[in-house]
Design an enzyme around this catalytic site. Structure first.
Site, mmCIF file in Angstrom:
data_model
loop_
_atom_site.group_PDB
_atom_site.id
_atom_site.type_symbol
_atom_site.label_atom_id
_atom_site.label_comp_id
_atom_site.label_asym_id
_atom_site.label_seq_id
_atom_site.Cartn_x
_atom_site.Cartn_y
_atom_site.Cartn_z
ATOM 1 N N ASP A 95 0.922 -1.032 -0.077
ATOM 2 C CA ASP A 95 -0.194 0.029 -0.034
ATOM 3 C C ASP A 95 0.958 1.040 0.082
ATOM 4 O O ASP A 95 1.821 1.341 0.625
ATOM 5 C CB ASP A 95 -1.058 -0.056 1.302
ATOM 6 C CG ASP A 95 -2.020 0.959 0.990
ATOM 7 O OD1 ASP A 95 -3.339 0.452 0.780
ATOM 8 O OD2 ASP A 95 -1.809 2.061 1.080
ATOM 9 N N ILE A 96 0.415 2.215 -1.004
ATOM 10 C CA ILE A 96 1.213 3.363 -1.077
ATOM 11 C C ILE A 96 1.602 4.370 0.357
ATOM 12 O O ILE A 96 2.156 5.054 0.497
ATOM 13 C CB ILE A 96 0.972 4.357 -2.049
ATOM 14 C CG1 ILE A 96 2.025 5.029 -2.720
ATOM 15 C CG2 ILE A 96 -0.287 5.271 -1.780
ATOM 16 C CD1 ILE A 96 1.797 5.535 -4.072
ATOM 17 N N GLY A 121 -15.518 3.507 3.418
ATOM 18 C CA GLY A 121 -14.349 4.428 3.208
ATOM 19 C C GLY A 121 -13.342 3.739 2.021
ATOM 20 O O GLY A 121 -12.320 4.151 1.758
ATOM 21 N N HIS A 153 -10.052 -5.155 -3.291
ATOM 22 C CA HIS A 153 -8.957 -5.405 -2.827
ATOM 23 C C HIS A 153 -8.977 -5.672 -1.228
ATOM 24 O O HIS A 153 -9.962 -5.251 -0.536
ATOM 25 C CB HIS A 153 -8.067 -4.021 -2.947
ATOM 26 C CG HIS A 153 -8.420 -2.750 -2.452
ATOM 27 N ND1 HIS A 153 -9.395 -2.313 -3.237
ATOM 28 C CD2 HIS A 153 -8.175 -1.944 -1.132
ATOM 29 C CE1 HIS A 153 -10.000 -0.975 -2.611
ATOM 30 N NE2 HIS A 153 -9.352 -0.818 -1.274
HETATM 31 P P1 AMP Z 1 -9.554 1.811 0.320
HETATM 32 O O1 AMP Z 1 -9.716 2.985 1.107
HETATM 33 O O2 AMP Z 1 -10.005 0.657 1.066
HETATM 34 O O3 AMP Z 1 -10.448 1.719 -1.217
HETATM 35 O O4 AMP Z 1 -8.364 1.406 0.129
HETATM 36 C C1 AMP Z 1 -7.370 1.804 -1.197
HETATM 37 C C2 AMP Z 1 -6.015 1.958 -0.722
HETATM 38 O O5 AMP Z 1 -5.159 1.852 -1.958
HETATM 39 C C3 AMP Z 1 -5.492 2.841 0.393
HETATM 40 O O6 AMP Z 1 -5.128 2.250 1.523
HETATM 41 C C4 AMP Z 1 -4.452 3.634 -0.480
HETATM 42 O O7 AMP Z 1 -3.264 3.878 0.231
HETATM 43 C C5 AMP Z 1 -3.952 2.402 -1.433
HETATM 44 N N1 AMP Z 1 -3.623 3.234 -2.631
HETATM 45 C C6 AMP Z 1 -4.176 4.048 -3.397
HETATM 46 N N2 AMP Z 1 -3.484 4.386 -4.754
HETATM 47 C C7 AMP Z 1 -2.410 3.257 -4.725
HETATM 48 C C8 AMP Z 1 -0.903 3.171 -5.296
HETATM 49 N N3 AMP Z 1 -0.802 3.837 -6.658
HETATM 50 N N4 AMP Z 1 -0.157 2.021 -4.993
HETATM 51 C C9 AMP Z 1 -0.659 1.325 -3.981
HETATM 52 N N5 AMP Z 1 -1.781 1.590 -2.903
HETATM 53 C C10 AMP Z 1 -2.433 2.660 -3.480
#
Ligand code: AMP
Ligand code: ZN
Length: 114
Positions: A30-31, A93, A100
């Site tokens: 996760d970023i 959220g 995912h």
């Molecule tokens: P959610 O809020 O459950 O939809 O989770 C989305 C997740 O994706 C969050 O924890 C973000 O930090 C992560 N995220 C968003 N963009 C990226 C990216 N380019 N690479 C890796 N993780 C990401």
């Protein structure tokens, strides 16, 4: 979906720290990590969220969970404990509309989640 962020990561069109991939699943860091271990496990198939999972996807979802548990072992948090979370729609959220599983571990995780 051509313009979906996680579809693009799965296709290798956007950078990510990939930990595991096969013909069905991709796992990457996760970023914005919320714990020392924070990995996302996604299907290559575009499914908006858990609500989009049909009977034909049951084996796929089982596979994603098994990938998550294997990564938990590889990351060394299997014994200490970890959590697998999926956020669905606004109140949970969900910010990326591609299914995912969050794998979180490496610290004590509060319960209930906020
Ligand atoms: P959610 O809020 O459950 O939809 O989770 C989305 C997740 O994706 C969050 O924890 C973000 O930090 C992560 N995220 C968003 N963009 C990226 C990216 N380019 N690479 C890796 N993780 C990401
Ligand atoms: Zn997608």
């Amino acid at each position: 979906m051509t313009d979906c962020l996680f579809c693009r990561i799965a296709r290798g069109e956007l950078p990510a720290t990939i930990l595991y991939e096969d013909d069905q699943a991709v796992a990457f860091e996760d970023i914005r990590p919320q714990a020392p271990v924070h990995v996302l496990v996604i299907p290559r198939k575009h499914l908006t969220n858990l609500l989009a999972v049909g009977p034909e996807d049951e084996a796929l979802v089982g596979h994603l969970l098994r990938v998550a548990s294997q990564i938990a072992r590889d990351k060394g948090v299997a014994e200490s404990g970890f959590r697998v979370t999926v956020n669905i729609n606004r109140d949970a959220g969900q910010s990326v509309d591609h299914l995912h599983f969050h794998l979180l571990g490496g610290r004590r995780l509060g319960w209930p989640p906020g």
